[in-house]
Write an enzyme that holds these catalytic residues in place. Sequence first.
Site, PDB file in Angstrom:
ATOM      1  N   ASN A   9     -49.786 -39.250 -48.183  1.00 35.52           N
ATOM      2  CA  ASN A   9     -49.190 -38.495 -47.087  1.00 35.52           C
ATOM      3  C   ASN A   9     -49.565 -39.222 -45.804  1.00 35.52           C
ATOM      4  O   ASN A   9     -50.681 -39.078 -45.310  1.00 35.52           O
ATOM      5  CB  ASN A   9     -49.719 -37.057 -47.091  1.00 35.52           C
ATOM      6  CG  ASN A   9     -49.152 -36.251 -45.943  1.00 35.52           C
ATOM      7  OD1 ASN A   9     -48.274 -36.731 -45.203  1.00 35.52           O
ATOM      8  ND2 ASN A   9     -49.638 -35.038 -45.759  1.00 35.52           N
ATOM      9  N   LYS A  11     -48.494 -38.701 -42.966  1.00 29.68           N
ATOM     10  CA  LYS A  11     -48.426 -37.796 -41.798  1.00 29.68           C
ATOM     11  C   LYS A  11     -47.660 -38.501 -40.661  1.00 29.68           C
ATOM     12  O   LYS A  11     -46.707 -39.220 -40.943  1.00 29.68           O
ATOM     13  CB  LYS A  11     -49.838 -37.341 -41.400  1.00 29.68           C
ATOM     14  CG  LYS A  11     -50.601 -36.776 -42.613  1.00 29.68           C
ATOM     15  CD  LYS A  11     -51.874 -36.070 -42.276  1.00 29.68           C
ATOM     16  CE  LYS A  11     -52.519 -35.561 -43.572  1.00 29.68           C
ATOM     17  NZ  LYS A  11     -53.713 -34.773 -43.342  1.00 29.68           N
ATOM     18  N   HIS A  97     -47.502 -28.055 -46.524  1.00 29.84           N
ATOM     19  CA  HIS A  97     -48.776 -28.659 -46.127  1.00 29.84           C
ATOM     20  C   HIS A  97     -49.480 -27.749 -45.120  1.00 29.84           C
ATOM     21  O   HIS A  97     -48.825 -27.107 -44.290  1.00 29.84           O
ATOM     22  CB  HIS A  97     -48.533 -30.042 -45.523  1.00 29.84           C
ATOM     23  CG  HIS A  97     -49.807 -30.813 -45.383  1.00 29.84           C
ATOM     24  ND1 HIS A  97     -50.672 -30.610 -44.329  1.00 29.84           N
ATOM     25  CD2 HIS A  97     -50.386 -31.738 -46.180  1.00 29.84           C
ATOM     26  CE1 HIS A  97     -51.726 -31.396 -44.491  1.00 29.84           C
ATOM     27  NE2 HIS A  97     -51.581 -32.099 -45.601  1.00 29.84           N
ATOM     28  N   GLU A  99     -50.933 -28.368 -42.469  1.00 34.93           N
ATOM     29  CA  GLU A  99     -50.618 -28.670 -41.059  1.00 34.93           C
ATOM     30  C   GLU A  99     -49.271 -28.052 -40.666  1.00 34.93           C
ATOM     31  O   GLU A  99     -49.090 -27.637 -39.521  1.00 34.93           O
ATOM     32  CB  GLU A  99     -50.643 -30.193 -40.848  1.00 34.93           C
ATOM     33  CG  GLU A  99     -52.079 -30.710 -40.895  1.00 34.93           C
ATOM     34  CD  GLU A  99     -52.254 -32.110 -41.439  1.00 34.93           C
ATOM     35  OE1 GLU A  99     -51.272 -32.872 -41.514  1.00 34.93           O
ATOM     36  OE2 GLU A  99     -53.400 -32.442 -41.817  1.00 34.93           O
ATOM     37  N   GLU A 169     -55.318 -28.360 -51.460  1.00 31.67           N
ATOM     38  CA  GLU A 169     -55.963 -29.058 -50.356  1.00 31.67           C
ATOM     39  C   GLU A 169     -56.808 -28.076 -49.547  1.00 31.67           C
ATOM     40  O   GLU A 169     -56.270 -27.360 -48.683  1.00 31.67           O
ATOM     41  CB  GLU A 169     -54.920 -29.686 -49.434  1.00 31.67           C
ATOM     42  CG  GLU A 169     -54.019 -30.694 -50.128  1.00 31.67           C
ATOM     43  CD  GLU A 169     -53.428 -31.690 -49.142  1.00 31.67           C
ATOM     44  OE1 GLU A 169     -53.564 -32.892 -49.399  1.00 31.67           O
ATOM     45  OE2 GLU A 169     -52.868 -31.272 -48.116  1.00 31.67           O
ATOM     46  N   GLY A 175     -59.254 -34.624 -43.647  1.00 33.23           N
ATOM     47  CA  GLY A 175     -59.529 -35.465 -42.488  1.00 33.23           C
ATOM     48  C   GLY A 175     -60.935 -35.302 -41.932  1.00 33.23           C
ATOM     49  O   GLY A 175     -61.227 -35.770 -40.837  1.00 33.23           O
ATOM     50  N   SER A 215     -59.890 -35.797 -48.047  1.00 28.58           N
ATOM     51  CA  SER A 215     -60.861 -36.898 -47.972  1.00 28.58           C
ATOM     52  C   SER A 215     -61.030 -37.669 -49.286  1.00 28.58           C
ATOM     53  O   SER A 215     -62.124 -38.133 -49.599  1.00 28.58           O
ATOM     54  CB  SER A 215     -62.209 -36.393 -47.456  1.00 28.58           C
ATOM     55  OG  SER A 215     -62.048 -35.849 -46.144  1.00 28.58           O
TER      56      SER A 215
HETATM   57  P1  13P Z   1     -57.120 -36.733 -45.780  1.00 26.11           P
HETATM   58  O1  13P Z   1     -57.030 -37.524 -47.068  1.00 26.11           O
HETATM   59  O2  13P Z   1     -56.991 -37.585 -44.558  1.00 26.11           O
HETATM   60  O3  13P Z   1     -58.318 -35.830 -45.771  1.00 26.11           O
HETATM   61  O4  13P Z   1     -55.829 -35.788 -45.742  1.00 26.11           O
HETATM   62  C1  13P Z   1     -55.548 -35.012 -46.857  1.00 26.11           C
HETATM   63  C2  13P Z   1     -54.179 -34.465 -46.687  1.00 26.11           C
HETATM   64  O5  13P Z   1     -53.935 -33.611 -45.844  1.00 26.11           O
HETATM   65  C3  13P Z   1     -53.121 -35.012 -47.543  1.00 26.11           C
HETATM   66  O6  13P Z   1     -51.966 -34.248 -47.463  1.00 26.11           O
END
Ligand code: 13P
Length: 254
Positions: A9, A11, A97, A99, A169, A175, A215
């Site tokens: 992803n 993003k 997601h 976010e 997640e 992150g 992560s």
């Molecule tokens: P990270 O791997 O940067 O923690 O992000 C996870 C994520 O949100 C994948 O969709």
Amino acid sequence: MRKQIAAANWKMNLSLLQAEELVKALLETDLLLNEKQLAIFGVPFPYILPVKQLLNGKKNVFVTAQNCSANKNGAYTGETSAEMLESIGLKYVIIGHSERREYHHENNAELAQKVNIAMDHHLQPIFCCGESLPIREAGTQNSYVEIQLKESLFHLSADQIRNFIIAYEPIWAIGTGKTASSEQAQEMHAFIRSVMAAQYGQEIADTISILYGGSVKGANAVEIFGQPDVDGGLVGGASLVATEFAAIINSLKK
Ligand code: 13P
């Protein structure tokens, strides 16, 4: 065995040039995918076609969108429909997601609509769920995730749920560099599978790929993916580094 999946992803990151360089660098590494393993790249909308072009002909490697509209078509400025994604040959779409839930206020009911419209257009959702830190600290993560699954997926038929893809997640691990321990991941993944089994039966639940996100990196992927109910990962930051994502792909269960 159900599908084992390394999904990137990206993003809202990278320029087109950087995106192309990343994919080219990845293609130069030895990606060892067997017939049960997939690599999926969730890239920003403008890069879907150029990245698809670069990956053309690669077996078990796909491009996906990070979102689609809950509406079919019409006056929705700035939105992208499932029909459009189907028309450019996509097979997958990330839905729900955390976010999108947080910054775009997507709720379980709207996500159910997105799941429906994606499936109407032959797109397999990669459906995201997961709890925030306060929910984890209160110890109510299981019931929270169960409601997310019930309200967005349980209207689907058993046939639609067969081979589904769910990404767990935990928001507190996204992150932050703070990965859930492999035991925490396994515990929640087994719980998610039991929720799906209670609704659809064990045989169907065993076909669902449940990915872990939060992560994941080259250094922890083997341990996390080695858990019996973890079928790969949805990867943010580490998917932007070719050697890291290659290591993650090569950590999928054989
Ligand atoms: P990270 O791997 O940067 O923690 O992000 C996870 C994520 O949100 C994948 O969709």
